[in-house]
Design an enzyme around this catalytic site. Structure first.
Site, PDB file in Angstrom:
ATOM      1  N   LYS A 179      50.450  35.647  35.522  1.00 26.11           N
ATOM      2  CA  LYS A 179      49.083  36.164  35.437  1.00 26.11           C
ATOM      3  C   LYS A 179      49.117  37.677  35.225  1.00 26.11           C
ATOM      4  CE  LYS A 179      46.174  37.575  38.391  1.00 26.11           C
ATOM      5  NZ  LYS A 179      45.476  38.611  37.550  1.00 26.11           N
ATOM      6  N   THR A 236      47.155  44.918  48.132  1.00 27.35           N
ATOM      7  CA  THR A 236      47.256  43.556  47.582  1.00 27.35           C
ATOM      8  C   THR A 236      48.575  42.924  47.993  1.00 27.35           C
ATOM      9  OG1 THR A 236      45.974  44.319  45.694  1.00 27.35           O
ATOM     10  CG2 THR A 236      47.106  42.202  45.458  1.00 27.35           C
ATOM     11  N   CYS A 288      53.764  53.986  38.688  1.00 26.49           N
ATOM     12  CA  CYS A 288      54.108  54.015  40.122  1.00 26.49           C
ATOM     13  C   CYS A 288      55.257  54.980  40.399  1.00 26.49           C
ATOM     14  CB  CYS A 288      54.479  52.628  40.594  1.00 26.49           C
ATOM     15  SG  CYS A 288      55.812  51.918  39.651  1.00 26.49           S
TER      16      CYS A 288
HETATM   17  O1  TXE Z   1      46.458  46.524  41.482  1.00 26.11           O
HETATM   18  P1  TXE Z   1      46.140  45.186  42.185  1.00 26.11           P
HETATM   19  P2  TXE Z   1      45.551  47.285  40.480  1.00 26.11           P
HETATM   20  C1  TXE Z   1      48.452  50.665  42.622  1.00 26.11           C
HETATM   21  C2  TXE Z   1      47.561  51.835  42.300  1.00 26.11           C
HETATM   22  C3  TXE Z   1      46.295  51.185  41.866  1.00 26.11           C
HETATM   23  C4  TXE Z   1      46.254  50.054  42.876  1.00 26.11           C
HETATM   24  C5  TXE Z   1      45.350  48.958  42.401  1.00 26.11           C
HETATM   25  O2  TXE Z   1      47.292  52.540  43.495  1.00 26.11           O
HETATM   26  O3  TXE Z   1      45.156  51.998  42.045  1.00 26.11           O
HETATM   27  O4  TXE Z   1      47.600  49.579  42.939  1.00 26.11           O
HETATM   28  O5  TXE Z   1      45.713  48.715  41.031  1.00 26.11           O
HETATM   29  C6  TXE Z   1      46.485  40.679  41.045  1.00 26.11           C
HETATM   30  N1  TXE Z   1      46.514  37.294  44.913  1.00 26.11           N
HETATM   31  N2  TXE Z   1      49.265  50.241  41.502  1.00 26.11           N
HETATM   32  O6  TXE Z   1      44.081  46.973  40.584  1.00 26.11           O
HETATM   33  O7  TXE Z   1      44.726  45.011  42.603  1.00 26.11           O
HETATM   34  C7  TXE Z   1      45.597  41.385  40.075  1.00 26.11           C
HETATM   35  O8  TXE Z   1      44.747  40.468  39.417  1.00 26.11           O
HETATM   36  C8  TXE Z   1      47.236  37.340  43.771  1.00 26.11           C
HETATM   37  C9  TXE Z   1      50.682  50.476  41.600  1.00 26.11           C
HETATM   38  O9  TXE Z   1      46.214  46.996  39.194  1.00 26.11           O
HETATM   39  O10 TXE Z   1      47.170  45.088  43.210  1.00 26.11           O
HETATM   40  C10 TXE Z   1      46.613  42.015  39.144  1.00 26.11           C
HETATM   41  O11 TXE Z   1      47.087  41.064  38.210  1.00 26.11           O
HETATM   42  N3  TXE Z   1      47.121  38.300  42.833  1.00 26.11           N
HETATM   43  C11 TXE Z   1      51.407  49.469  40.749  1.00 26.11           C
HETATM   44  C12 TXE Z   1      47.735  42.411  40.097  1.00 26.11           C
HETATM   45  O12 TXE Z   1      47.551  41.613  41.253  1.00 26.11           O
HETATM   46  C13 TXE Z   1      46.235  39.289  43.066  1.00 26.11           C
HETATM   47  C14 TXE Z   1      50.862  49.422  39.359  1.00 26.11           C
HETATM   48  C15 TXE Z   1      47.686  43.886  40.499  1.00 26.11           C
HETATM   49  O13 TXE Z   1      46.387  44.119  40.999  1.00 26.11           O
HETATM   50  C16 TXE Z   1      45.426  39.330  44.234  1.00 26.11           C
HETATM   51  C17 TXE Z   1      49.456  49.219  39.380  1.00 26.11           C
HETATM   52  C18 TXE Z   1      45.602  38.274  45.178  1.00 26.11           C
HETATM   53  N4  TXE Z   1      44.880  38.219  46.298  1.00 26.11           N
HETATM   54  C19 TXE Z   1      48.681  49.608  40.458  1.00 26.11           C
HETATM   55  N5  TXE Z   1      44.630  40.444  44.155  1.00 26.11           N
HETATM   56  C20 TXE Z   1      52.896  49.762  40.616  1.00 26.11           C
HETATM   57  N6  TXE Z   1      53.644  49.756  41.714  1.00 26.11           N
HETATM   58  O14 TXE Z   1      53.372  49.907  39.504  1.00 26.11           O
HETATM   59  C21 TXE Z   1      44.944  41.064  42.992  1.00 26.11           C
HETATM   60  N7  TXE Z   1      45.890  40.366  42.334  1.00 26.11           N
END
Ligand code: TXE
Length: 486
Positions: A179, A236, A288
């Site tokens: 996903k 998350t 990140c």
């Molecule tokens: O991450 P999310 P996002 C950090 C950065 C950013 C924050 C949120 O601070 O502002 O994370 O970013 C899926 N069960 N990083 O919104 O929400 C979601 O659909 C299963 C650091 O991208 O964590 C997406 O596909 N899946 C990071 C994925 O998780 C779930 C890079 C990431 O979403 C879920 C990006 C659930 N309950 C953001 N909830 C890095 N380390 O590189 C969400 N998802």
């Protein structure tokens, strides 16, 4: 070599075919550079995940036993198709994420091809161990594929991180329920075409689109999905771990970071400044691994600040299609608001904005885009919220230090521990500081130099487990010791 079709009415890819979500729900997709709708995606649910898991289970026996050379050949064809369609993928990635095309062309798409090529070949070199016993017995270790695994990726490096998970999972003989982020699904949907064209058997790779709670959570909860590889936010990651741990699923969590960048007076300052511009603002600071806390030895603080801020102020924020743009748009309106709220917090905490800090409002086509100036803050202690919380945008903080011990203490003072950068010409200091930093990755006199064989990941709130090289192949297999008496 087949030309991909850019479909903006995105559908799920299950059992080798395209499907509308069973619930019929769809959500508009927004182009960050214009704020305009460019297409739509499914808002899938558990029903779609169940369909995909059934397909993956049926495909598993053949895929797991087809042998490494067959998997190698099919995955190499996938990599060839990425290369043959790289410009289409570059344009799609840039449109979907807001990053400059130049960055997608230099980093995202070549790395996606390399991820697949690397693991296609890794399985031909992978070996396992045997242990001979004096009483006439021998042990050998089998490393067998797990079965159906889940790969969930974020929006910042969409195809790069999507393939970084899927490649080792496929190469080691698993079937995948993948996903992508709901915010950037476009190149993941093109990967479905690539898999089909490369001859990946139906059901081996299934791509489900949808938000985390609607489509991601059912993947975590599905009892037949035995391992989860996740990259995203720390919050998350905690939710995923809480669901998966009682189900005894294997978990790889690559989470947030608040990475320190230590610049000592004995460093090559010209090189440090040149690379620090990238480590601060590449991908609009949405990596990140970006170094958002810049610690500078006090004796060179003023010189660094003057030269660095001057170059930051001269950076071009503009149309992602324009080769001259150093920064494109941030990925979404909510994310832009989140990042701007941290600029306001920096002011509230008593910090000084040396350059940037404001939204950029273009006229014409880009009028609705999510742009902001690269921002440099100073005057806040290392304990300030702005210096402890992940902002994930083009915002960095300058903090002076007096001694090596102070620098290490402040660098280690957050809940995160993903990567660190150290600039020094003293090789003993490089080893000494690297040894003490709380991080999974330490770059000395460089940044984002990546060898895919190396362990990749962080400690503390930056995650659990490692990706890359044999670490990834070990994650996606189960070791079995066989002991034979003769
Ligand atoms: O991450 P999310 P996002 C950090 C950065 C950013 C924050 C949120 O601070 O502002 O994370 O970013 C899926 N069960 N990083 O919104 O929400 C979601 O659909 C299963 C650091 O991208 O964590 C997406 O596909 N899946 C990071 C994925 O998780 C779930 C890079 C990431 O979403 C879920 C990006 C659930 N309950 C953001 N909830 C890095 N380390 O590189 C969400 N998802």
């Amino acid at each position: 070599m087949k030309r991909l079709r850019l479909e903006t009415h995105i559908r799920n890819f299950i059992n080798g075919h395209y499907h509308e979500p069973i619930n019929g729900m769809r959500v508009d997709l927004i182009e960050p550079a214009t704020g305009k709708v460019y297409g739509s995606r499914p808002e899938s649910s558990a029903a779609d995940v169940n369909l995909a898991v059934r397909a993956a289970e049926e495909a598993f026996p053949a895929w797991s036993s087809c042998g490494i050379n067959t998997r190698y050949a099919i995955m190499n064809r996938m990599a060839d198709l990425i290369t043959a369609n790289s410009e289409l993928l570059v344009e799609a990635e840039s449109m979907d994420n807001g990053k400059p095309r130049s960055l997608a062309r230099l980093v995202d798409i070549p790395r996606a091809e390399d991820n697949i090529r690397f693991f296609a070949t890794a399985i031909r070199h992978d070996a396992s161990e045997a242990y001979n016993m004096e009483m006439g017995a021998i042990n050998y270790t089998l490393r067998q594929p797990i079965g159906v695994v889940g790969c969930i990726s974020p929006w910042n490096l969409p195809l790069y991180l999507f393939t970084w998970k899927i490649a080792p999972a496929l190469a080691s003989g698993n079937c995948v329920i993948a996903k992508p982020s709901e915010i950037t699904p476009l190149t993941a949907s093109l990967l479905a075409q690539i898999a089909a064209e490369a001859g990946l058997p139906h059901g081996v790779l299934n791509i489900i689109h949808g938000s985390g709670p609607a489509a991601g959570q059912p993947i975590i909860e599905h009892p037949k999905i035995k391992a989860i590889s996740f990259t995203g936010g720390t919050a998350t990651g905690k939710r995923i771990a809480a669901t998966a741990a009682p189900m005894f699923k294997k978990l790889s969590l690559e989470l947030g970071g608040k990475n320190p960048n230590l610049i000592f007076a004995d460093s090559d300052l010209e090189k440090a400044i040149k690379t620090t511009l990238k480590s601060s603002f590449a991908n609009q600071g949405q990596i990140c691994l970006c170094g958002s806390r810049i610690f500078i030895e006090r004796s060179i603080y003023d010189e660094f600040k003057e030269r660095f801020v001057k170059k930051v102020a001269a950076m071009t924020v503009g149309d992602p299609k324009d080769e001259a743009s150093n920064l494109g748009a941030l990925v979404s309106e909510p994310h832009l608001e989140k990042v701007l709220s941290y600029v306001q917090l920096a002011k509230d905490e008593g910090g000084t904005i040396l350059t940037g800090g404001e939204r950029v409002q273009f006229k014409g086509d880009l009028a609705g885009g999510y742009f902001m100036r690269p921002t440099v803050i100073e005057g806040l202690p290392h304990t300030a919220r702005v210096n402890c919380e992940e902002i994930f945008g083009p915002v960095v903080s300058l903090i002076p230090f007096d001694t090596e011990e102070d620098a290490i203490m402040m660098a280690n003072a957050t809940e995160y521990g993903l990567s660190s950068t150290v600039w020094t010409s003293d090789v003993s200091r490089a080893h000494r500081v690297a040894d003490q930093l709380h991080a999974g990755i330490v770059w000395v006199n460089c940044w984002l130099l990546r060898d895919l064989r190396t362990p990749f990941g962080g400690v503390k709130s930056s995650g659990v487990g490692r990706e890359g090289g044999y670490e990834a192949l070990r994650f996606f297999t189960e070791p079995k010791n066989v002991c034979i008496k003769y």
